[in-house]
Design a protein around this motif. Structure first.
Motif, PDB file in Angstrom:
ATOM      1  N   SER A  68     -17.471  10.132  -8.548  1.00 49.93           N
ATOM      2  CA  SER A  68     -16.727   9.441  -7.488  1.00 49.93           C
ATOM      3  C   SER A  68     -15.603   8.589  -8.059  1.00 49.93           C
ATOM      4  N   ARG A  69     -15.685   8.318  -9.359  1.00 46.85           N
ATOM      5  CA  ARG A  69     -14.677   7.465  -9.992  1.00 46.85           C
ATOM      6  C   ARG A  69     -13.690   8.220 -10.855  1.00 46.85           C
ATOM      7  N   GLY A  70     -14.034   9.450 -11.265  1.00 43.56           N
ATOM      8  CA  GLY A  70     -13.134  10.184 -12.137  1.00 43.56           C
ATOM      9  C   GLY A  70     -13.667  11.563 -12.444  1.00 43.56           C
ATOM     10  N   PRO A  71     -12.949  12.323 -13.256  1.00 37.91           N
ATOM     11  CA  PRO A  71     -13.369  13.687 -13.584  1.00 37.91           C
ATOM     12  C   PRO A  71     -14.557  13.703 -14.538  1.00 37.91           C
ATOM     13  N   VAL A  72     -15.075  14.886 -14.769  1.00 34.32           N
ATOM     14  CA  VAL A  72     -16.211  15.042 -15.676  1.00 34.32           C
ATOM     15  C   VAL A  72     -15.856  14.536 -17.068  1.00 34.32           C
ATOM     16  N   SER A  73     -14.651  14.814 -17.490  1.00 32.95           N
ATOM     17  CA  SER A  73     -14.247  14.434 -18.845  1.00 32.95           C
ATOM     18  C   SER A  73     -14.224  12.929 -19.055  1.00 32.95           C
ATOM     19  N   ALA A  74     -14.164  12.155 -17.962  1.00 36.65           N
ATOM     20  CA  ALA A  74     -14.085  10.697 -18.095  1.00 36.65           C
ATOM     21  C   ALA A  74     -15.455  10.049 -18.212  1.00 36.65           C
ATOM     22  N   ILE A  75     -16.530  10.804 -18.017  1.00 37.03           N
ATOM     23  CA  ILE A  75     -17.867  10.203 -18.086  1.00 37.03           C
ATOM     24  C   ILE A  75     -18.119   9.631 -19.481  1.00 37.03           C
ATOM     25  N   ALA A  76     -17.749  10.379 -20.504  1.00 36.52           N
ATOM     26  CA  ALA A  76     -18.015   9.944 -21.882  1.00 36.52           C
ATOM     27  C   ALA A  76     -17.256   8.678 -22.256  1.00 36.52           C
ATOM     28  N   THR A  77     -16.174   8.345 -21.536  1.00 38.91           N
ATOM     29  CA  THR A  77     -15.372   7.162 -21.855  1.00 38.91           C
ATOM     30  C   THR A  77     -15.704   5.975 -20.955  1.00 38.91           C
ATOM     31  N   ALA A  78     -16.695   6.131 -20.088  1.00 42.06           N
ATOM     32  CA  ALA A  78     -17.097   5.023 -19.209  1.00 42.06           C
ATOM     33  C   ALA A  78     -17.768   3.932 -20.041  1.00 42.06           C
ATOM     34  N   PRO A  79     -17.918   2.723 -19.497  1.00 41.76           N
ATOM     35  CA  PRO A  79     -18.606   1.652 -20.237  1.00 41.76           C
ATOM     36  C   PRO A  79     -19.979   2.105 -20.715  1.00 41.76           C
ATOM     37  N   ALA A  80     -20.332   1.687 -21.902  1.00 39.91           N
ATOM     38  CA  ALA A  80     -21.545   2.176 -22.548  1.00 39.91           C
ATOM     39  C   ALA A  80     -22.800   1.775 -21.783  1.00 39.91           C
ATOM     40  N   ASN A  81     -23.686   2.720 -21.592  1.00 44.68           N
ATOM     41  CA  ASN A  81     -25.038   2.479 -21.082  1.00 44.68           C
ATOM     42  C   ASN A  81     -25.851   3.747 -21.310  1.00 44.68           C
ATOM     43  N   PRO A  82     -27.164   3.667 -21.322  1.00 42.20           N
ATOM     44  CA  PRO A  82     -27.978   4.849 -21.651  1.00 42.20           C
ATOM     45  C   PRO A  82     -27.756   6.031 -20.716  1.00 42.20           C
ATOM     46  N   LEU A  83     -27.531   5.776 -19.425  1.00 35.56           N
ATOM     47  CA  LEU A  83     -27.331   6.875 -18.487  1.00 35.56           C
ATOM     48  C   LEU A  83     -25.980   7.558 -18.708  1.00 35.56           C
ATOM     49  N   ARG A  84     -24.992   6.802 -19.170  1.00 30.63           N
ATOM     50  CA  ARG A  84     -23.719   7.436 -19.514  1.00 30.63           C
ATOM     51  C   ARG A  84     -23.908   8.401 -20.671  1.00 30.63           C
ATOM     52  N   ASP A  85     -24.606   7.972 -21.714  1.00 33.46           N
ATOM     53  CA  ASP A  85     -24.797   8.842 -22.873  1.00 33.46           C
ATOM     54  C   ASP A  85     -25.615  10.080 -22.513  1.00 33.46           C
ATOM     55  N   LEU A  86     -26.589   9.915 -21.622  1.00 41.73           N
ATOM     56  CA  LEU A  86     -27.420  11.052 -21.213  1.00 41.73           C
ATOM     57  C   LEU A  86     -26.612  12.088 -20.449  1.00 41.73           C
ATOM     58  N   ASN A  87     -25.663  11.642 -19.636  1.00 39.81           N
ATOM     59  CA  ASN A  87     -24.917  12.542 -18.746  1.00 39.81           C
ATOM     60  C   ASN A  87     -23.460  12.695 -19.149  1.00 39.81           C
ATOM     61  N   ALA A  88     -23.134  12.357 -20.384  1.00 34.52           N
ATOM     62  CA  ALA A  88     -21.738  12.397 -20.815  1.00 34.52           C
ATOM     63  C   ALA A  88     -21.143  13.795 -20.715  1.00 34.52           C
ATOM     64  N   SER A  89     -21.939  14.819 -20.934  1.00 32.32           N
ATOM     65  CA  SER A  89     -21.470  16.200 -20.834  1.00 32.32           C
ATOM     66  C   SER A  89     -22.485  16.998 -20.033  1.00 32.32           C
ATOM     67  N   PRO A  90     -22.366  17.013 -18.696  1.00 27.27           N
ATOM     68  CA  PRO A  90     -23.361  17.696 -17.861  1.00 27.27           C
ATOM     69  C   PRO A  90     -23.652  19.135 -18.265  1.00 27.27           C
ATOM     70  N   PRO A  91     -22.637  19.966 -18.609  1.00 26.14           N
ATOM     71  CA  PRO A  91     -22.990  21.342 -18.990  1.00 26.14           C
ATOM     72  C   PRO A  91     -23.919  21.421 -20.187  1.00 26.14           C
ATOM     73  N   ARG A  92     -23.791  20.503 -21.131  1.00 24.81           N
ATOM     74  CA  ARG A  92     -24.615  20.570 -22.340  1.00 24.81           C
ATOM     75  C   ARG A  92     -26.080  20.244 -22.084  1.00 24.81           C
TER      76      ARG A  92
END
Length: 439
Positions: free
Chosen positions: A143-167
Motif C-alpha cells: 500500500s506504500r510502494g512497490p515490491v522492490s521497496a520492501i527491502a528498503t523500508a525501516p528495519a524490523n523482523p517482518l520486513r526482513d522476512l518479506n523483503a523478497s516475496p517470490p523468494r
C-alpha cells in the motif's frame, strides 16, 4: 454501532463495492454474448480478477497500491459509463429477483466464514496458521510502494522476512486485494483478514453456481445445492480457518477461468471474449501457482470433450492457442517470480505443515467435521444422513444433465491430478491443498 460489526462489515462492503465498480463495465463490454445473461454474477469475479492483474503489474514495476487504485477506479468508471451509454443502466431489481439463490450461497459462505468472530467478540485471525506474518506486512508494504521497496523500508523482523516475496514462495494476489480493500475502506490488516477470507469463499460459491449452469447446463435448484455444498465443505473451510490466504485468493478464480476460457475458445467470432478470458486466467498465477494444476486438468478434460463435440475444430484450436499466447504475455513476470523461490519450495515435499498422511475421501467431500482445537470426528447419524442426501441430490442432477460428457471429462482430469499427487509424487501437503479445491 458495535465495533465488531463494523470490523466485519467494513471490509465485506468495501470489497464488494470495489469488485462491482471495477467489474460491471468490463463484464458488460468484454464478456462474450453467451455469458451476457450472467454478467450480474460475473461482474464481481471479473472486477476481482482485474484488480489483481493491474495491481500486480503496478506493484511489480511502478509503485504502490495507491497508484494501482488511481488507475483502476477511473478505468472502472470509464468502462461503466461506456457500458451504461451503449447498453443502458444496470437492472438491479431484475438481477436480484433472478439470481437470489446466488445471494443465498454467498450469504451462507460469509456467515460460516465469520461465525467464530462472533464468539471471539473481535475481528482477528481464526486459526493458528502463521502465514499471517507474510500477508499482513506485505499488504501494508504494497500500500506504500512497490515490491522492490520492501527491502528498503525501516528495519524490523517482518520486513526482513518479506523483503523478497517470490523468494519465500509468497504470491502477491491476496496481499494486493487485502491492501486495496484496506486502503479504500480505512481498515487494518488485522481486522480485515478473516472477513476477506470469508468473502473469497462466498465469491467462489457464486462462481460455482454460474459454472454449473453455464458449462454443465444444470437447473437452478441443482446448481444451488451444489454451490451450497462447496461453501459448506469442511476441508476448504479448514483451509480458510488456517489462514491460507493465497489458496483462498485463487478459489473464486477457478470457476471464472473455466467459464470465460471455454466461452472464449467456443466463440463464433475470433477474439470475442478473449480479453475477459485472459484477465480471469492471468490472475491465477498471480494468486497461487498450484491452482493452475487442477484448473489446467479440469479445463483439459472439458476442452477435449467440447472439441470432440464441435464441428469446426480448427477454429476452436486457433482460438485456444491465441488465448494461451495472450495469457503468457500478460503473465510473463510471474514466470521468473515462480522460479525465484516458489518452484523450489513446492516442487519437492519440503513443506509438510506436520502432515504425514494422505487425507481420506471423507475429508475431501466434506463428511468430516473439523474443530479448531480438537481432532476430526465422525459425523453423527443425522448430520451424516443429511450430508449424504444433499450429495446424492447433487450427484443425481449431474447424472441427468445433458452435459454428462463434460462432467466426466472434468472428473477424469481431477482424478488424474490427485492420483499423481498421491502415487506419483507422494506429496501429503500438496495432496491436501489440491483436494481442498477438488472437494
Amino acid at each position: 454501532m458495535n465495533t465488531l460489526v463494523v470490523d466485519i462489515l467494513l471490509p465485506l462492503i468495501t470489497a464488494s463495492l470495489l469488485a462491482f465498480w471495477v467489474g460491471w463495465g468490463i463484464a458488460r463490454l468484454l464478456l462474450p454474448s453467451v455469458l451476457q445473461p450472467w454478467r450480474a454474477l460475473l461482474a464481481p469475479l471479473m472486477g476481482y480478477a482485474l484488480t489483481i492483474v493491474i495491481g500486480y503489474w503496478v506493484v511489480r514495476f511502478l509503485g504502490g497500491l495507491g497508484l494501482a487504485l488511481g488507475i483502476l477506479l477511473p478505468l472502472g468508471g470509464l468502462c461503466n459509463v461506456l457500458a451504461w451509454w451503449r447498453y443502458g443502466p444496470p437492472r438491479i431489481s431484475i438481477a436480484l429477483r433472478q439470481y437470489w439463490p446466488a445471494l443465498l450461497v454467498a450469504g451462507v459462505g460469509i456467515i460460516i466464514g465469520v461465525a467464530p468472530l462472533l464468539s471471539y467478540g473481535y475481528s482477528a485471525p481464526i486459526g493458528e496458521g502463521w502465514d499471517i506474518e507474510n500477508y499482513w506486512p506485505t499488504a501494508r508494504y504494497l500500500s506504500r510502494g512497490p515490491v522492490s521497496a520492501i527491502a528498503t523500508a525501516p528495519a524490523n523482523p517482518l520486513r526482513d522476512l518479506n523483503a523478497s516475496p517470490p523468494r519465500i514462495g509468497l504470491t502477491l494476489g491476496f496481499s494486493i486485494w487485502q491492501g486495496s480493500v484496506d486502503l479504500l475502506g480505512g481498515s487494518e490488516p488485522l481486522t480485515s483478514f478473516a472477513p476477506l477470507l470469508a468473502w473469497l469463499r462466498a465469491l467462489g460459491g457464486v462462481g460455482i453456481y454460474v459454472l454449473l449452469q453455464v458449462v454443465f447446463d444444470l437447473q437452478r435448484w441443482s446448481a444451488t445445492i451444489a454451490a451450497l455444498l462447496s461453501v459448506l465443505n469442511g476441508l476448504l473451510l479448514w483451509v480458510s480457518f488456517f489462514n491460507f490466504g493465497m489458496q483462498l485468493a485463487a478459489w473464486p478464480l477457478i470457476p471464472l477461468a473455466i467459464i470465460v476460457g471455454l466461452a472464449a475458445v467456443q466463440a463464433p467470432r475470433f477474439g470475442e471474449g478473449l480479453v475477459a478470458a485472459a484477465i480471469g486466467l492471468v490472475a491465477l498465477p498471480i494468486t497461487y501457482y498450484p491452482a493452475l494444476g487442477p484448473v489446467g486438468l479440469m479445463a483439459a478434460g472439458i476442452g477435449i470433450v467440447t472439441l470432440w463435440q464441435t464441428q469446426d475444430r480448427w477454429r476452436m484450436i486457433r482460438q485456444a492457442v491465441s488465448l494461451i499466447l495472450f495469457i503468457l504475455l500478460l503473465a510473463l513476470p510471474t514466470i521468473p517470480d515462480y522460479f525465484a523461490g516458489f518452484n523450489y519450495r513446492y516442487s519437492l515435499p519440503l513443506t509438510t505443515l506436520g502432515l504425514f498422511r494422505f487425507v481420506p475421501l471423507s475429508d475431501i467431500v466434506g463428511l468430516t467435521p473439523f474443530r479448531l482445537r480438537a481432532a476430526p470426528e465422525p459425523l453423527n447419524p443425522l448430520t451424516g444422513a443429511a450430508a449424504l442426501m444433499m450429495i446424492g441430490l447433487a450427484g443425481y442432477a449431474l447424472v441427468i444433465t445433458p452435459q454428462r460428457a463434460r462432467w466426466i471429462g472434468m472428473l477424469l482430469g481431477v482424478i488424474l491430478f490427485l492420483l499423481y499427487l498421491r502415487f506419483g509424487s507422494g506429496y501429503h501437503y500438496g495432496y491436501l491443498k489440491a483436494a481442498a479445491y477438488v472437494g
